[in-house]
Design a protein around this motif. Sequence first.
Motif, PDB file in Angstrom:
ATOM      1  N   GLN A 181       1.604  11.421  -0.985  1.00  0.00           N
ATOM      2  CA  GLN A 181       2.371  10.217  -1.343  1.00  0.00           C
ATOM      3  C   GLN A 181       3.593  10.566  -2.194  1.00  0.00           C
ATOM      4  O   GLN A 181       4.671  10.012  -1.998  1.00  0.00           O
ATOM      5  CB  GLN A 181       1.455   9.206  -2.053  1.00  0.00           C
ATOM      6  CG  GLN A 181       0.460   8.573  -1.080  1.00  0.00           C
ATOM      7  CD  GLN A 181      -0.725   7.923  -1.772  1.00  0.00           C
ATOM      8  OE1 GLN A 181      -0.662   6.760  -2.139  1.00  0.00           O
ATOM      9  NE2 GLN A 181      -1.809   8.681  -1.951  1.00  0.00           N
ATOM     10  N   GLU A 184       0.838  -1.214   0.000  1.00  0.00           N
ATOM     11  CA  GLU A 184       0.000   0.000   0.000  1.00  0.00           C
ATOM     12  C   GLU A 184       0.868   1.258   0.000  1.00  0.00           C
ATOM     13  O   GLU A 184       1.564   1.542   0.970  1.00  0.00           O
ATOM     14  CB  GLU A 184      -0.900   0.019   1.244  1.00  0.00           C
ATOM     15  CG  GLU A 184      -1.956  -1.065   1.289  1.00  0.00           C
ATOM     16  CD  GLU A 184      -3.112  -0.816   0.312  1.00  0.00           C
ATOM     17  OE1 GLU A 184      -3.129   0.242  -0.355  1.00  0.00           O
ATOM     18  OE2 GLU A 184      -3.980  -1.689   0.228  1.00  0.00           O
ATOM     19  N   ASP A 202      -5.883  12.132   0.197  1.00  0.00           N
ATOM     20  CA  ASP A 202      -4.742  12.522  -0.645  1.00  0.00           C
ATOM     21  C   ASP A 202      -5.134  12.346  -2.113  1.00  0.00           C
ATOM     22  O   ASP A 202      -4.489  11.615  -2.868  1.00  0.00           O
ATOM     23  CB  ASP A 202      -3.527  11.642  -0.287  1.00  0.00           C
ATOM     24  CG  ASP A 202      -2.233  12.114  -0.935  1.00  0.00           C
ATOM     25  OD1 ASP A 202      -2.103  13.334  -1.179  1.00  0.00           O
ATOM     26  OD2 ASP A 202      -1.361  11.267  -1.192  1.00  0.00           O
ATOM     27  N   PRO A 203      -6.217  13.048  -2.537  1.00  0.00           N
ATOM     28  CA  PRO A 203      -6.788  12.788  -3.864  1.00  0.00           C
ATOM     29  C   PRO A 203      -5.821  13.044  -5.014  1.00  0.00           C
ATOM     30  O   PRO A 203      -5.881  12.372  -6.049  1.00  0.00           O
ATOM     31  CB  PRO A 203      -8.009  13.715  -3.933  1.00  0.00           C
ATOM     32  CG  PRO A 203      -7.767  14.759  -2.884  1.00  0.00           C
ATOM     33  CD  PRO A 203      -6.956  14.101  -1.815  1.00  0.00           C
ATOM     34  N   ASN A 204      -4.926  13.994  -4.850  1.00  0.00           N
ATOM     35  CA  ASN A 204      -3.991  14.305  -5.947  1.00  0.00           C
ATOM     36  C   ASN A 204      -2.612  13.669  -5.753  1.00  0.00           C
ATOM     37  O   ASN A 204      -1.651  14.045  -6.434  1.00  0.00           O
ATOM     38  CB  ASN A 204      -3.825  15.829  -6.078  1.00  0.00           C
ATOM     39  CG  ASN A 204      -5.169  16.513  -6.245  1.00  0.00           C
ATOM     40  OD1 ASN A 204      -6.022  16.007  -6.964  1.00  0.00           O
ATOM     41  ND2 ASN A 204      -5.373  17.627  -5.547  1.00  0.00           N
ATOM     42  N   ASN A 205      -2.547  12.754  -4.796  1.00  0.00           N
ATOM     43  CA  ASN A 205      -1.267  12.075  -4.492  1.00  0.00           C
ATOM     44  C   ASN A 205      -0.153  13.005  -4.045  1.00  0.00           C
ATOM     45  O   ASN A 205       1.026  12.646  -4.107  1.00  0.00           O
ATOM     46  CB  ASN A 205      -0.766  11.279  -5.722  1.00  0.00           C
ATOM     47  CG  ASN A 205      -1.470   9.950  -5.832  1.00  0.00           C
ATOM     48  OD1 ASN A 205      -2.442   9.705  -5.132  1.00  0.00           O
ATOM     49  ND2 ASN A 205      -0.987   9.090  -6.705  1.00  0.00           N
ATOM     50  N   LYS A 239      -7.126   2.106   0.458  1.00  0.00           N
ATOM     51  CA  LYS A 239      -7.219   2.754  -0.865  1.00  0.00           C
ATOM     52  C   LYS A 239      -8.216   3.911  -0.839  1.00  0.00           C
ATOM     53  O   LYS A 239      -7.925   5.010  -1.322  1.00  0.00           O
ATOM     54  CB  LYS A 239      -7.661   1.743  -1.931  1.00  0.00           C
ATOM     55  CG  LYS A 239      -6.613   0.681  -2.260  1.00  0.00           C
ATOM     56  CD  LYS A 239      -5.955   0.979  -3.610  1.00  0.00           C
ATOM     57  CE  LYS A 239      -5.029  -0.142  -4.050  1.00  0.00           C
ATOM     58  NZ  LYS A 239      -3.888  -0.368  -3.165  1.00  0.00           N
ATOM     59  N   SER A 240      -9.384   3.671  -0.262  1.00  0.00           N
ATOM     60  CA  SER A 240     -10.379   4.756  -0.281  1.00  0.00           C
ATOM     61  C   SER A 240      -9.971   5.886   0.667  1.00  0.00           C
ATOM     62  O   SER A 240     -10.290   7.050   0.424  1.00  0.00           O
ATOM     63  CB  SER A 240     -11.781   4.229   0.031  1.00  0.00           C
ATOM     64  OG  SER A 240     -11.902   3.919   1.388  1.00  0.00           O
ATOM     65  N   GLN A 241      -9.252   5.559   1.734  1.00  0.00           N
ATOM     66  CA  GLN A 241      -8.715   6.599   2.621  1.00  0.00           C
ATOM     67  C   GLN A 241      -7.716   7.481   1.871  1.00  0.00           C
ATOM     68  O   GLN A 241      -7.737   8.702   1.978  1.00  0.00           O
ATOM     69  CB  GLN A 241      -8.022   5.949   3.830  1.00  0.00           C
ATOM     70  CG  GLN A 241      -8.975   5.328   4.839  1.00  0.00           C
ATOM     71  CD  GLN A 241      -9.459   6.339   5.860  1.00  0.00           C
ATOM     72  OE1 GLN A 241      -8.697   7.032   6.509  1.00  0.00           O
ATOM     73  NE2 GLN A 241     -10.773   6.444   5.996  1.00  0.00           N
ATOM     74  N   ALA A 242      -6.859   6.840   1.086  1.00  0.00           N
ATOM     75  CA  ALA A 242      -5.869   7.592   0.297  1.00  0.00           C
ATOM     76  C   ALA A 242      -6.573   8.486  -0.723  1.00  0.00           C
ATOM     77  O   ALA A 242      -6.216   9.655  -0.897  1.00  0.00           O
ATOM     78  CB  ALA A 242      -4.911   6.639  -0.397  1.00  0.00           C
ATOM     79  N   ASP A 243      -7.589   7.940  -1.384  1.00  0.00           N
ATOM     80  CA  ASP A 243      -8.332   8.717  -2.387  1.00  0.00           C
ATOM     81  C   ASP A 243      -9.017   9.923  -1.743  1.00  0.00           C
ATOM     82  O   ASP A 243      -9.074  10.999  -2.309  1.00  0.00           O
ATOM     83  CB  ASP A 243      -9.409   7.846  -3.067  1.00  0.00           C
ATOM     84  CG  ASP A 243      -8.788   6.775  -3.960  1.00  0.00           C
ATOM     85  OD1 ASP A 243      -7.570   6.913  -4.264  1.00  0.00           O
ATOM     86  OD2 ASP A 243      -9.479   5.808  -4.317  1.00  0.00           O
ATOM     87  N   ARG A 244      -9.520   9.694  -0.530  1.00  0.00           N
ATOM     88  CA  ARG A 244     -10.273  10.757   0.140  1.00  0.00           C
ATOM     89  C   ARG A 244      -9.358  11.847   0.703  1.00  0.00           C
ATOM     90  O   ARG A 244      -9.641  13.033   0.586  1.00  0.00           O
ATOM     91  CB  ARG A 244     -11.102  10.128   1.266  1.00  0.00           C
ATOM     92  CG  ARG A 244     -11.985  11.129   1.962  1.00  0.00           C
ATOM     93  CD  ARG A 244     -12.914  10.441   2.947  1.00  0.00           C
ATOM     94  NE  ARG A 244     -13.569  11.423   3.792  1.00  0.00           N
ATOM     95  CZ  ARG A 244     -14.281  11.116   4.855  1.00  0.00           C
ATOM     96  NH1 ARG A 244     -14.445   9.858   5.200  1.00  0.00           N
ATOM     97  NH2 ARG A 244     -14.849  12.061   5.591  1.00  0.00           N
TER      98      ARG A 244
END
Length: 429
Positions: free
Chosen positions: A423, A333, A417-420, A410-415
Amino acid sequence: MGTGLIWFENNLRIKDNKALAEACKNHDRAIAIYCFDPRKFEITKYGFPKTGKFRAKFLIESIIQLQENLENLNISLLTFQKKPEEIIPEIAENHKIEAIYFQEEWTSEESKVIEAVKNKLPNTEFRSFYTQFLFHPDDIPYNDFSVIPKVYTEFRKKCEKQVEVRKEIEIPQQKPDSNLLKNTSEIPNLDQLGFEEFQQDSRTAFPFKGGEDEAWKRIQQYFWDTKKLSEYKQTRNGLLGKDYSSKLSAWLANGSISAVSIYHEIKKFEKEITKNEDTYWLIFELIWRDFFKYISLKHGNSIFKLGGILNKELDWNFDKTNLKNWINSETKEDFVNANMKEIAATGFMSNRGRQNVNSYWAKELKQDWRAGAAYFESVLIDYDVHSNWGNWMYNSGVGNDPRDRKFNIKSQADRYDPNNEYQNTWLQH
């Protein structure tokens, strides 16, 4: 009136410090002591030091500042790289100490040290105070700790309704010049504690120094200069930068500032600037911190046991390769890896990140949650025994979470850190 000794531990401040105030009030002379207990820097069974370099550096900075602030009151702070039970009896004898003042502790390691010191000084009076709470134990609406509720909301609502937060204790009056000792003791540097000097990572969300003055500087900045407090609830799930949250946790953890002081400063802000859900939310978080302290008072050593306070028999594993991969940011992840890179490089991680990497370790990999908690204990600048182990139990399904949630990483990251952006900050270097 004689001489009183203030034994500092996780209460490294002169404002709102009951032990210091009482010692100054009850004695003509007062001296202070802090021990860099070697046991706190030993390597644990998991292979990392109990206190790592980030917290060690923050602690040294805090002690330097405490020594200066006490010196302004003409009180000497003696510092030793020794076990308290080895040096305090010697100091007590040399200076004819009548009473020792300290902050009450109840977790096992701390309690053992206090008992060891008491056993060596059977004729000395010991006076301890609960000074790490927002709601003082004598004021909460529960007759004893065994009836503290299992669920945070119940605890919070009852306390908010029935408890008045105590006033801050003022800084004591300056003692006469003659009170200062010729202080030959030395504050150790990082090298003497077993670490190499290091440069702060430029990406850190916690670019701050230890010490009481620094804590108040942060309050000045976060509350009054930028007024970021007025949007705290909206930004607190942030991942990058120093202002998405108050960042007061590290000073709170070693007691460079008290929860009571922060509370009164929030109330002042609400009166003078604005009162909204955001300002309340910082109080809400202070109550969470209290709750975990009361949970550890209620359950004792259960907070360190595999089954947690629920005594739950879950199918736990422990694999050293898994631990190594999790620590070294080599999981499947990216969001977990980015957070683990941040904590390894800076000693800090957002609340959102902590919940995710904990959930991944305990719920996805089903690995012994205590190994994760022990790693956090080693690296976190803001490690607090009650909050750390309480949160790890909570997120591992053996604590106070009535819903026993598992995070979808994955959905936590999308929510969050939507634009990465987060990360990329940590994974592309």
